[in-house]
Write an enzyme that holds these catalytic residues in place. Sequence first.
Site, short mmCIF file in Angstrom:
data_model
loop_
_atom_site.label_atom_id
_atom_site.label_comp_id
_atom_site.label_asym_id
_atom_site.label_seq_id
_atom_site.Cartn_x
_atom_site.Cartn_y
_atom_site.Cartn_z
N ASP A 253 4.91 -10.19 1.44
CA ASP A 253 3.59 -9.84 0.87
C ASP A 253 2.92 -11.03 0.18
OD1 ASP A 253 4.62 -7.31 1.58
OD2 ASP A 253 5.32 -6.94 -0.45
N GLU B 62 -0.89 0.39 5.67
CA GLU B 62 -0.68 -0.17 4.33
C GLU B 62 -1.22 -1.59 4.26
OE1 GLU B 62 3.56 0.05 3.75
OE2 GLU B 62 3.96 -1.76 4.93
#
Length: 345
Positions: free
Chosen positions: A35, A217
């Site tokens: 991420d 997401e």
Amino acid sequence: MKGIYTFTMLVLLICSGALAQTKTFQNPLLPSGADPFSTYHNGYYYYTNTLQNKLVLWKTKNLANIADAESKTIWTPPEGTMYSKEIWAPEFHIFDGKWYVYFAADDGDNNNHRMYVLENKSEDPFQGNWEFKGKVAANPDRWAIDGNVFKHEGELFMIWSGWEGDTNGQQNIYIAKMENPWTINTNRVLISEPTYVWEKQGDLDDEINPPHVNVNEGPQYLEHDGEIFIVYSANGCWTDYYSLGLLEFTGDDLLDPSAWKKYDEPIFKKSEENSVYAPGHNSFFKSPDGTEDWILYHANSNPGDGCGGKRSPRMQKIEWNEDGTPNLGVPVSEETVLKIPSENK
């Protein structure tokens, strides 16, 4: 004299070689780091990634050199709170001269994941105090991760991944308007849910995680020449099919679900030829001189590496199609030598 001349030339060759090396790089940028996200401010990139138990910020003029960058742990959560565990996908932003970091966290039970925010009033995020401002929640207050905050026409908005109800049926993308950087003041609006096979196929031979994973997401705001997009991650991060999808804003109101056009094919996916698997949960940044657009993302080097510590941060330059949509290309191999982002002259 000949010896001195030879030594001088050797030093110059070594120095020029080192200089040349700094102008190119190869992925991955770090051995591990899911991420990845960066913010450019006053000539420096401020980088972060998921570390699970704390928030760390890196500072560098060149993201390709992140492994050697200065870093600082800016916050460690207190024990025994609803935000002490599983700290995911932090993002640092600057609004009205103040720094904010958004992150998802829970108490050790994934069902309790919510978004939270810290504020730092210092110009330098390595200085000053990071104040916990609290939970950032919409109505209804449901499971939420991967918050991304952006400003559009002077107003703040948050996009994130969430559940429709109190249990995990699927992960959707929601949007809401913010009153200030720590408060959502509208109901959440659903703008994307898993509908295509590539968003929910899973690994078909995986008995632990069933084929239909139903995940949207990691949404990321992207603007180019006045056009607005949201690039999001689809499928389960534990599968090799983790990839990026595209939403395009085609209306007048960001909170109008019908104003978002969803593309029926992924725009960035695994490349078996280049040995890059499960590329996703990205962010975007511009080169120091502002002329280039780049994608920063994580991926695995081998099939079946899953959703753990083998995910490593990578970056590459992106282009733009004639119709104005982003062209992310194909994730490059680890052998590919890339030029660093274009620097200020």
